[in-house]
Structure formats: C-alpha cells, structure tokens
Enzyme design. Structure first.
Site, PDB file in Angstrom:
ATOM      1  CD  GLU A  81     -10.329   3.968   1.127  1.00 52.27           C
ATOM      2  OE1 GLU A  81     -10.160   5.176   0.844  1.00 52.27           O
ATOM      3  OE2 GLU A  81      -9.695   3.049   0.586  1.00 52.27           O
ATOM      4  CB  SER A  84      -0.182  -8.255  -0.901  1.00 52.90           C
ATOM      5  OG  SER A  84      -0.986  -9.102  -0.097  1.00 52.90           O
ATOM      6  CE  LYS A 105      -4.320  -1.801   0.896  1.00 57.19           C
ATOM      7  NZ  LYS A 105      -4.193  -2.995   1.755  1.00 57.19           N
TER       8      LYS A 105
HETATM    9  C1  LIG Z   1      -5.194  -4.048   1.594  1.00 53.55           C
HETATM   10  C2  LIG Z   1      -4.493  -5.315   1.371  1.00 53.55           C
HETATM   11  C3  LIG Z   1      -4.882  -6.202   0.359  1.00 53.55           C
HETATM   12  C4  LIG Z   1      -6.103  -5.968  -0.503  1.00 53.55           C
HETATM   13  O1  LIG Z   1      -6.063  -4.835  -1.274  1.00 53.55           O
HETATM   14  P1  LIG Z   1      -5.839  -4.874  -2.848  1.00 53.55           P
HETATM   15  O2  LIG Z   1      -6.157  -3.512  -3.293  1.00 53.55           O
HETATM   16  O3  LIG Z   1      -6.752  -5.902  -3.406  1.00 53.55           O
HETATM   17  O4  LIG Z   1      -4.415  -5.240  -3.065  1.00 53.55           O
HETATM   18  C5  LIG Z   1      -4.140  -7.343   0.154  1.00 53.55           C
HETATM   19  N1  LIG Z   1      -3.068  -7.631   0.931  1.00 53.55           N
HETATM   20  C6  LIG Z   1      -2.668  -6.809   1.921  1.00 53.55           C
HETATM   21  C7  LIG Z   1      -1.484  -7.187   2.732  1.00 53.55           C
HETATM   22  C8  LIG Z   1      -3.360  -5.635   2.173  1.00 53.55           C
HETATM   23  O5  LIG Z   1      -2.948  -4.838   3.158  1.00 53.55           O
END
Ligand SMILES: *Cc1c(COP(=O)(O)O)cnc(C)c1O
Length: 393
Positions: free
Chosen positions: A111, A377, A89
């Site tokens: 948000e 992620s 993010k």
């Molecule tokens: C917020 C988040 C997601 C989901 O958000 P996307 O916009 O679909 O990437 C996935 N993995 C993590 C670690 C997150 O913090």
C-alpha cells in the site's frame, strides 16, 4: 531492552496480531521465520551490500551550520533524503524483499500514501524481477502523480483504492483484502511500523540502521555517541522508530516524535493521533487511533500524504503512554514554512513530512552545547507542486 517487544508481540499494552482467520498462516509463517532468516549471515551480507551499493548507505550525518546558528544548538541532519528513491522507505523494502524471496514468494503487494513506499517497493521488485501490485488511494494518486508514473515505469501495477477517504488507510484495507485472497504466493510489504506482529518489529529493525549509523557518526563528529535530542516526523512511525531505536535505552536522549496537526489539532482536519486518538485496533494491531465514540476510524488529514494516517505504530503508542518519547504536532503551514527555511538556510528542500520535524525546532529552547539529530526522512521533489501552490512561486 525495556521498550522491546515481548514474546506475544506486545509493547506494553499495544501490538499483537488482530487478523482474520484466513491470514493466520501467513502471519504465523512470518513470525516463525523472519528472525531466523534475517539473522542468517548470508542474508546479512546481501542486505548490507544492497544498502551500501544500491541505496548509497551510510547516509551522511550533516552538521547544518546555518540552521544551528539560528536555533542556538548543534543540529545534525540524518540524510535519508539522499537514499536511492529519495527516502528512508527503501531500507525496509530491501529488507522485506530479501525475506520474501527466502520465503519462496512470487508476488509482492504493497500500500502507499505519498507514493514513496510504493516507489521503494516497485524499485526493489524491478531489482529482483518480482511481480508487484501497489494499492494507492485515488486522491493520493492525484496528489502524487509523478510517483504513480514512476511505479508504472518500474513495471508495477498501481490499483486505485476508491472507498472511504480514498487515501492511505483505504489503500491498506485493499492490500489486506488482496493478501487474504492470495495467501500462498504473495508477500505483503507493509511500509511502516504498523500492522499485525511481527511487522512493527520487523520494520523497526530494518529502519534501525538509521540510529545505528547516527551513533557511530556522532561519535566521530562530536566525540559522544549520544545526542541530547533526537527528532523525527511520525506517520505510521517508521523513520522515527529507526531514529529512536538505538537510543531507546539511553534515557538521557530526549526523543521527540512530530505528528501532523493538519489545519490545527481541533480543526477537525488533523492527523495528530496521539492527541486525538484513543486505544483500539487498527490494521491488525492494538494501538492508538483516531476514532469516533462508536469505534469508526476518523478520516485523518494532513497536507503531506505520508503523515495522513489515523494511527501510529504500537511501539509508538507504548513510548507515548510510558512517556519515553514526547509526541507533539505541527500544522500544515508551520511545516511548509520550515521546509522553506531549510531550503534557504541549507540548500535542502525537504519532503513536507520531514519538514514537520524541522518545524518543531521553533518551539524548543536549547543550550548552546546541545547536540540535536533530526531525521531528514525524504527529499522534497515529490512535493514541489504543493510548495509552489502555497508560496506562489
Ligand atoms: C512515508 C514517509 C513518512 C512517514 O512514514 P513513517 O513510517 O512515519 O516514517 C515520512 N517521511 C517521508 C519522506 C515519507 O516518505
């Protein structure tokens, strides 16, 4: 280029900007300015420098040997979990704060669901000395208490969203309302590839660093810049768009997007948008969303707050409709087990969101020569309580 946005802000049938009249000037300013600003060499220099020295990019591409042996393919993890603040993010938050500064904005709103986007936004606001207000569902504030504390420590104001399901979609509604009331001095940092055009495109470009680096790293490590498969979890879809972006036009790369099935696709407690959703308008864009017959948004459910969203970004809706990417879903239990497996095979505790992508490996069959990249992620620190409760440690 086949899957790119058109002049009107649409990906095939999806996208656009369905916004209240009062937001028109903000969105129009963004639409006119964001490409000019982000293509400015001075902007690029500053963005790249912060990604390198502040975020810690490039994030490693790691060949997970024990995981590879288990599934019989070469599995590479794109380590977004190692970024400053613990997920992908921050890439987008930095891109947008530098944009907001150049637009002369003095106040940032956002948000957040899992709290990861809120933390990333509060972080970059602290970094640049800008006022920050984060809207968060009341239930998510309980589920992700450490992230609430982090945001406050970083100097942000966290405002609970107390309507509806008290989760991400309600926080998004509150943030939109704030922006309508403060159109001139405020920039709204949306955390995923959702919202009115140009947000989905802008966020995808900021996150496209993920596949940009992956391509180079694959070439170095395997001699080929294209993988056979690229996998990522999908809430709104920003880490997935980042992972898919530079592979979209290479049709040999199979793209797999993993949604949260929650307690099961047919359980009534799910966030598997591509299976359960239909076309409609959500948060300013035409996309696929979970809705009742009379068009009310259905409350989504997933154990991971970051995937607990009733829609997907418009570009995902398009990739789904034209079958460029395959959309699948994974239950809470399957994701938690995959998180445990990754912990014990590789010494990496993933965010439960990311664990959804790993869980899908169980359902695939590979050739031994297949190269598979998975977007890891985020890290699992924020989810320890959930893991502990589930496994009883
Ligand atoms: C917020 C988040 C997601 C989901 O958000 P996307 O916009 O679909 O990437 C996935 N993995 C993590 C670690 C997150 O913090």
């Amino acid at each position: 280029m086949k899957y790119s946005v058109n002049e009107q802000g649409y990906y095939g049938d999806f996208g656009g900007a369905y916004i209240p009249e009062m937001l028109y000037p903000n969105i129009e300013e963004l639409r006119q300015q964001y490409e000019i600003i982000t293509n400015d060499p001075a902007y690029r220099v500053e963005f790249d420098a912060l990604l390198k020295d502040y975020v810690g990019r490039p994030s490693p591409l790691y060949l997970a040997k024990r995981l590879s042996a288990k599934y019989g393919a070469n599995i590479y993890l794109k380590r977004e979990d190692l970024n400053h603040t613990g997920s992908h993010k921050i890439n987008n938050a930095i891109g947008q704060i530098l944009l907001a500064e150049r637009l002369g904005k003095k106040r940032i709103i956002a948000e957040t669901g899992a709290g990861q986007h809120g933390v990333a936004t509060a972080t970059v606001c602290a970094l640049r000395g800008i006022e920050c207000v984060v809207y968060m569902g009341e239930i998510d504030m309980e589920r992700q208490a450490p992230n609430v504390a982090r945001m406050k420590m970083l100097g942000a104001t966290v405002v609970p969203a107390t309507s509806g399901s008290k989760t991400l979609k309600d926080a998004t509604n509150e943030a939109m309302r704030d922006w309508i009331n403060n159109p001139v001095d405020t920039h709204y940092i949306i955390g995923s590839v959702v919202g009115p055009y140009p947000y989905p495109e802008m966020v995808a470009r900021f996150q496209s660093i993920i596949s940009f680096e992956t391509k180079k790293q694959l070439l170095e490590q395997t001699g080929k810049e294209l993988p056979d498969y690229a996998l990522a979890c999908v809430g709104g879809g920003s880490n997935a768009m980042g992972m898919f972006y530079h592979f979209l036009d290479d049709e040999s790369v199979k793209l797999i997007a993993v949604e949260a099935a929650g307690l099961g696709v047919d359980s009534g407690h799910s966030a598997a948008t591509s299976v359960l959703g239909r076309e409609g308008v959500l948060h300013g864009s035409r996309t696929i969303l979970m809705q009742t017959d009379d068009g009310q948004v259905v409350e989504p459910y997933s154990i991971s707050a970051g995937l607990d969203y009733p829609g997907i970004g418009p570009q995902h809706a398009h990739l789904h409709k034209v079958k460029r990417a395959k959309y699948v879903s994974i239950t809470d239990d399957e994701a938690l087990n995959a998180g445990l497996l990754l912990s014990q095979l590789e010494g990496i505790i993933p965010a439960i969101e990311s664990a959804h992508a790993f869980a899908y490996l169980e359902k695939m069959t590979f050739k031994p020569t297949d190269n598979v990249v998975i977007c890891l992620s985020g890290r699992g620190d924020k989810d320890l309580d959930t893991y502990i409760k589930h496994f009883g440690y």
